[in-house]
Motif scaffolding. Structure first.
Motif, short mmCIF file in Angstrom:
data_model
loop_
_atom_site.label_atom_id
_atom_site.label_comp_id
_atom_site.label_asym_id
_atom_site.label_seq_id
_atom_site.Cartn_x
_atom_site.Cartn_y
_atom_site.Cartn_z
N ASP A 47 1.01 -1.22 0.15
CA ASP A 47 0.08 -0.20 0.14
C ASP A 47 0.92 1.39 0.06
O ASP A 47 0.43 2.30 -0.50
N THR A 48 1.92 1.37 0.83
CA THR A 48 2.84 2.36 0.59
C THR A 48 3.81 2.51 -0.53
O THR A 48 4.63 3.27 -0.46
N GLY A 49 3.86 1.35 -1.22
CA GLY A 49 4.74 1.43 -2.58
C GLY A 49 5.98 0.93 -2.58
O GLY A 49 6.81 0.95 -3.30
N LEU A 50 6.07 0.25 -1.29
CA LEU A 50 7.56 -0.09 -0.92
C LEU A 50 7.76 -1.64 -1.58
O LEU A 50 8.94 -2.10 -1.80
N LEU A 51 6.74 -2.20 -1.84
CA LEU A 51 6.68 -3.62 -2.66
C LEU A 51 5.61 -3.66 -3.83
O LEU A 51 4.59 -2.93 -3.61
N PRO A 52 5.81 -4.39 -4.99
CA PRO A 52 4.97 -4.43 -5.87
C PRO A 52 3.91 -5.12 -5.69
O PRO A 52 3.92 -6.21 -4.51
N GLY A 53 2.62 -4.97 -6.03
CA GLY A 53 1.40 -5.77 -5.94
C GLY A 53 0.02 -4.73 -5.91
O GLY A 53 0.26 -3.63 -6.07
N LYS A 54 -0.94 -5.53 -5.80
CA LYS A 54 -2.20 -4.86 -5.88
C LYS A 54 -2.35 -4.23 -4.29
O LYS A 54 -2.59 -4.87 -3.47
N THR A 55 -2.81 -3.06 -4.41
CA THR A 55 -3.10 -2.33 -3.19
C THR A 55 -4.33 -2.67 -2.57
O THR A 55 -5.22 -3.49 -3.04
N ASN A 59 -7.82 -4.07 -4.22
CA ASN A 59 -8.58 -5.31 -4.00
C ASN A 59 -9.96 -5.20 -3.73
O ASN A 59 -10.64 -6.14 -3.94
N GLU A 60 -10.17 -4.15 -2.83
CA GLU A 60 -11.70 -3.70 -2.63
C GLU A 60 -12.53 -3.50 -3.87
O GLU A 60 -13.63 -4.05 -4.11
N GLU A 61 -11.95 -2.69 -4.80
CA GLU A 61 -12.52 -2.51 -5.98
C GLU A 61 -12.86 -3.59 -6.91
O GLU A 61 -13.77 -4.05 -7.34
N LEU A 62 -11.60 -4.58 -6.84
CA LEU A 62 -12.01 -5.96 -7.56
C LEU A 62 -13.03 -6.72 -6.99
O LEU A 62 -13.60 -7.35 -7.57
N ALA A 63 -12.92 -6.86 -5.56
CA ALA A 63 -14.01 -7.64 -5.09
C ALA A 63 -15.40 -7.04 -5.43
O ALA A 63 -16.53 -7.92 -5.48
#
Length: 100
Positions: A47-55, A59-63
């Protein structure tokens, strides 16, 4: 179904970890799995951008999108079934219309 914790609780747990307390100790003190804490910490880094991945927001929007798709698919199935039943409907007078 996995147990859900409020965001405030998660934030407090991560604050304790950030303050230098060991994950296993915090998890044991609060009665949660240390693996859960590791997952929360990893998601915080994403979430803070220190690791790649879905924030978390993504994830909430996708759900929400998946739930909406499921609702629409159910609604479509109902309409298809209704159309199928209406196509098979027979008039009350035996299926033939009187001549004008």
């Amino acid at each position: 179904m996995p147990r859900s914790y409020p965001p405030e609780f998660r934030r407090k747990v991560l604050d304790l970890i950030d303050a230098g307390r060991p994950v296993k100790q915090v998890a044991a003190d609060l009665g949660i799995s240390d693996q859960t804490v590791y997952v929360w910490r990893r998601q915080q880094l994403i979430d803070t951008g220190l690791l790649p991945g879905k924030t978390s927001t993504e994830n909430e929007e996708l759900a929400a999108a998946r739930r909406r798709i499921a609702e629409l698919e159910t609604e479509l199935a109902i309409h298809r079934r209704a159309a199928e039943l209406l196509g098979k409907a027979v008039s009350p007078k035996g299926g033939s219309r009187p001549s004008p």
